[in-house]
Design a protein around this motif. Structure first.
Motif, mmCIF file in Angstrom:
data_model
loop_
_atom_site.group_PDB
_atom_site.id
_atom_site.type_symbol
_atom_site.label_atom_id
_atom_site.label_comp_id
_atom_site.label_asym_id
_atom_site.label_seq_id
_atom_site.Cartn_x
_atom_site.Cartn_y
_atom_site.Cartn_z
ATOM 1 N N GLY A 150 77.947 48.410 -28.158
ATOM 2 C CA GLY A 150 76.622 48.962 -28.387
ATOM 3 C C GLY A 150 75.540 48.280 -27.570
ATOM 4 O O GLY A 150 75.830 47.543 -26.612
ATOM 5 N N GLN A 151 74.316 48.523 -28.015
ATOM 6 C CA GLN A 151 73.159 48.066 -27.245
ATOM 7 C C GLN A 151 73.170 46.555 -26.999
ATOM 8 O O GLN A 151 72.818 46.092 -25.923
ATOM 9 N N SER A 152 73.600 45.788 -27.999
ATOM 10 C CA SER A 152 73.543 44.329 -27.845
ATOM 11 C C SER A 152 74.488 43.843 -26.745
ATOM 12 O O SER A 152 74.330 42.743 -26.227
ATOM 13 N N ALA A 153 75.476 44.673 -26.371
ATOM 14 C CA ALA A 153 76.413 44.280 -25.311
ATOM 15 C C ALA A 153 76.224 45.129 -24.057
ATOM 16 O O ALA A 153 77.112 45.240 -23.230
ATOM 17 N N GLY A 154 75.054 45.752 -23.935
ATOM 18 C CA GLY A 154 74.762 46.531 -22.730
ATOM 19 C C GLY A 154 75.254 47.970 -22.788
ATOM 20 O O GLY A 154 75.211 48.691 -21.801
ATOM 21 N N GLY A 155 75.748 48.398 -23.961
ATOM 22 C CA GLY A 155 76.209 49.781 -24.111
ATOM 23 C C GLY A 155 75.082 50.683 -24.579
ATOM 24 O O GLY A 155 73.925 50.255 -24.698
ATOM 25 N N LEU A 156 75.411 51.936 -24.886
ATOM 26 C CA LEU A 156 74.384 52.911 -25.264
ATOM 27 C C LEU A 156 74.117 53.025 -26.771
ATOM 28 O O LEU A 156 72.963 53.099 -27.189
ATOM 29 N N PRO A 157 75.136 53.086 -27.622
ATOM 30 C CA PRO A 157 74.859 53.361 -29.044
ATOM 31 C C PRO A 157 74.249 52.169 -29.772
ATOM 32 O O PRO A 157 74.494 51.016 -29.388
ATOM 33 N N PRO A 158 73.449 52.444 -30.818
ATOM 34 C CA PRO A 158 72.944 51.343 -31.632
ATOM 35 C C PRO A 158 74.110 50.638 -32.328
ATOM 36 O O PRO A 158 75.103 51.283 -32.672
ATOM 37 N N ASP A 159 73.951 49.340 -32.513
ATOM 38 C CA ASP A 159 75.075 48.565 -33.062
ATOM 39 C C ASP A 159 75.502 49.064 -34.449
ATOM 40 O O ASP A 159 76.660 48.908 -34.839
ATOM 41 N N ALA A 160 74.563 49.704 -35.181
ATOM 42 C CA ALA A 160 74.886 50.175 -36.532
ATOM 43 C C ALA A 160 75.973 51.253 -36.525
ATOM 44 O O ALA A 160 76.617 51.495 -37.541
ATOM 45 N N LEU A 161 76.175 51.908 -35.382
ATOM 46 C CA LEU A 161 77.188 52.974 -35.329
ATOM 47 C C LEU A 161 78.548 52.475 -34.840
ATOM 48 O O LEU A 161 79.471 53.264 -34.673
ATOM 49 N N LEU A 162 78.656 51.170 -34.624
ATOM 50 C CA LEU A 162 79.899 50.644 -34.052
ATOM 51 C C LEU A 162 80.889 50.270 -35.141
ATOM 52 O O LEU A 162 80.526 50.022 -36.284
ATOM 53 N N GLU A 163 82.155 50.220 -34.753
ATOM 54 C CA GLU A 163 83.202 49.693 -35.630
ATOM 55 C C GLU A 163 83.896 48.550 -34.890
ATOM 56 O O GLU A 163 83.904 48.499 -33.663
ATOM 57 N N ARG A 164 84.525 47.669 -35.681
ATOM 58 C CA ARG A 164 85.337 46.615 -35.058
ATOM 59 C C ARG A 164 86.629 47.252 -34.549
ATOM 60 O O ARG A 164 87.191 48.137 -35.195
ATOM 61 N N GLU A 165 87.107 46.748 -33.402
ATOM 62 C CA GLU A 165 88.269 47.401 -32.785
ATOM 63 C C GLU A 165 89.515 47.283 -33.658
ATOM 64 O O GLU A 165 90.341 48.199 -33.693
ATOM 65 N N THR A 166 89.645 46.197 -34.407
ATOM 66 C CA THR A 166 90.812 46.079 -35.306
ATOM 67 C C THR A 166 90.742 47.154 -36.400
ATOM 68 O O THR A 166 91.755 47.726 -36.790
ATOM 69 N N ASP A 167 89.523 47.428 -36.892
ATOM 70 C CA ASP A 167 89.369 48.465 -37.923
ATOM 71 C C ASP A 167 89.671 49.856 -37.354
ATOM 72 O O ASP A 167 90.247 50.712 -38.025
ATOM 73 N N ILE A 168 89.241 50.080 -36.107
ATOM 74 C CA ILE A 168 89.485 51.374 -35.461
ATOM 75 C C ILE A 168 90.988 51.634 -35.368
ATOM 76 O O ILE A 168 91.476 52.710 -35.728
ATOM 77 N N LEU A 169 91.721 50.628 -34.908
ATOM 78 C CA LEU A 169 93.167 50.817 -34.747
ATOM 79 C C LEU A 169 93.846 50.995 -36.104
ATOM 80 O O LEU A 169 94.745 51.829 -36.262
ATOM 81 N N ALA A 170 93.381 50.229 -37.107
ATOM 82 C CA ALA A 170 93.991 50.351 -38.446
ATOM 83 C C ALA A 170 93.745 51.746 -39.020
ATOM 84 O O ALA A 170 94.655 52.367 -39.595
ATOM 85 N N ASP A 171 92.538 52.264 -38.845
ATOM 86 C CA ASP A 171 92.253 53.594 -39.395
ATOM 87 C C ASP A 171 92.965 54.687 -38.587
ATOM 88 O O ASP A 171 93.341 55.726 -39.133
ATOM 89 N N SER A 172 93.166 54.431 -37.294
ATOM 90 C CA SER A 172 93.920 55.388 -36.470
ATOM 91 C C SER A 172 95.343 55.516 -37.010
ATOM 92 O O SER A 172 95.871 56.624 -37.151
ATOM 93 N N ILE A 173 95.945 54.387 -37.329
ATOM 94 C CA ILE A 173 97.313 54.402 -37.886
ATOM 95 C C ILE A 173 97.306 55.127 -39.237
ATOM 96 O O ILE A 173 98.173 55.951 -39.521
#
Ligand SMILES: [Zn+2]
Length: 447
Positions: free
Chosen positions: A158-181
């Motif tokens: 997100g924005q704090s790391a130079g990306g576009l979306p506000p940080d409030a819309l982000l997920e942790r990558e471990t959570d993303i993969l767990a929910d994908s499974i």
């Protein structure tokens, strides 16, 4: 078991391997399958659907959408912006969504698609605010009865790391993969005739890390599901890729395992000739979204060149915030018109555009059981009434993309009626729209 005879169609456009067009023909459905096509079929105990004055086609296939965006159509601050500015205007609104908004907007978007003849759609949900889950859209598709390929999207930079979306819309990558499974294990059905297949879809190269792209590809291949993301959408996108990754989007995708017959990318407006060659060789699919590309001023995708090179291409209405409609037949017409703008009036004809909207989309989504009318294929069938004003005077009623209705009279999915007489019959649509408009007003008041 359902037994339906669609009888006396003026024309049946089969989209089969030989491109058969049958005049005065019937089509028999048993259970979820097409079992017979031809003239003068015996009715037996079938429910008869008269198709006199109608053209019958396969149900259309939508390969790219963000159903949640039906709640943010024509938002004033985003009406005239380019992609990145458009996203910045909408992210704070989307951050206030929850399960109710995701579910209701999906019902609305799916109904709109069904009315335009679409029987199979993918969806790309890449934000999960306030407890929203992919399950909310899956429930909506089951209610309305469309064949559904939802993809588990994600944003992690997100924005704090130079990306576009506000940080409030982000997920942790471990959570993303767990929910994908979780969603694959809970919902994915790989069987022929499946009504529900899950895909994995990090939002875009500029909203997730390189690691997540690579890990999503590995997970998708472990589980036998498809991969989807946005790629090479406009000039800003290319510039970002060159600056951040030191390469063009095609190279980035190839390096991370994001090419192959189990991958399809949305847009690809800015692919160059070597990237087109890469997509053709690797049988990587493309979701062409012509109205969205016009709306955001992204450019004209090189569809003629891609098709000539052998790239698999389907159509996508894209999200209803960048279109702002979700009519797939209108998309087929725009696809044809844009190639003519770019390359001349013989660049794409009406039947090719409809082929891309049906068979092409089914190919992109890995469905050889859909997208054509032939015995043994799934009973996803659209019936277009060509006796009305939009077709009056047409010398070629089957050239629907040139002169014809943009809404179906009837739509069958897996042999079940979803639209009859121009009305959605599986849900109480007026009630859904009332709810949708109340939610949109509430979001607007909160600005
Ligand atoms: Zn999109």
């Amino acid at each position: 078991m359902t037994h339906i005879l669609i009888r006396g169609a003026q024309t049946i456009l089969t989209m089969d391997d030989d491109g058969h067009e049958l005049q005065g023909a019937d089509l028999r459905i048993r259970g979820g399958q097409i079992v017979e096509i031809g003239a003068g079929l015996e009715p037996g105990d079938a429910q008869i659907i008269s198709a006199a004055g109608c053209v019958v086609t396969p149900g259309l296939v939508n390969t790219h959408h963000h159903l949640f965006q039906t709640l943010t159509r024509a938002v004033p601050g985003a009406q005239d912006a380019l992609l990145f500015g458009w996203l910045r205007a909408l992210y704070p609104i989307w951050a206030r969504f929850g399960p109710e908004e995701i579910h209701t907007s999906a019902l609305t978007g799916l109904a709109e698609l069904a009315l335009s003849g679409c029987s199979l759609t993918s969806d790309h949900l890449y934000l999960y605010p306030n407890g929203a889950r992919l399950d909310d859209t899956i429930a909506a598709a089951a209610e309305i009865g469309l064949r559904f390929h939802p993809t588990r999207g994600a944003m992690s930079i997100g924005q704090s790391a130079g990306g576009l979306p506000p940080d409030a819309l982000l997920e942790r990558e471990t959570d993303i993969l767990a929910d994908s499974i979780r969603v694959i294990d809970a919902f994915h059905d790989p069987a022929p005739g499946s009504m529900l297949r899950i895909g994995l879809a990090p939002c875009s190269p500029f909203t997730v890390s390189r690691d997540l792209m690579r890990e999503a590809a590995g997970l998708a291949r472990d589980k036998g599901v498809m991969l989807h993301t946005h790629l090479a959408e406009n000039a800003e996108d290319i510039a970002y890729s060159l600056e951040r990754f030191g390469c063009r989007p095609g190279q980035y995708a190839e390096d991370l395992g994001w090419t192959g017959p189990d991958v399809w990318h949305a847009h690809c407006v800015q692919l160059n000739s070597s990237e087109i060659d890469l997509f053709a060789r690797s049988r990587t699919g493309v979701a062409h979204c012509p109205c969205s590309n016009c709306r955001l001023g992204s450019g004209i995708a090189p569809v003629r060149a891609m098709r000539d090179a052998g790239v698999n291409i389907g159509l996508g209405v894209d999200g209803s915030a960048s279109n702002d409609m979700g009519n797939l037949m209108a998309e087929a017409r725009m696809a044809m018109l844009l190639q003519r703008v770019a390359s001349g009036a013989d660049a794409m004809n009406a039947r090719e555009a409809l082929w891309i909207a049906t068979r092409g989309g089914a190919q992109v989504l890995g469905r050889d059981d859909c997208g054509q009318l032939a015995p043994g294929k799934r009973a996803d069938v659209a019936v277009w009434d060509v006796s009305g004003v939009a077709s009056a005077g047409s010398w070629d009623k089957a050239a629907l993309v040139l002169a014809g209705p943009s809404q179906v009279r009837d739509l069958f999915v897996e042999g079940r009626a979803v639209v009859q007489g121009g009305q959605v019959v599986t849900i109480d649509l007026p009630c859904v729209l009332d709810h949708q408009n109340r939610l949109a007003r509430k979001l607007a008041e909160g600005l």
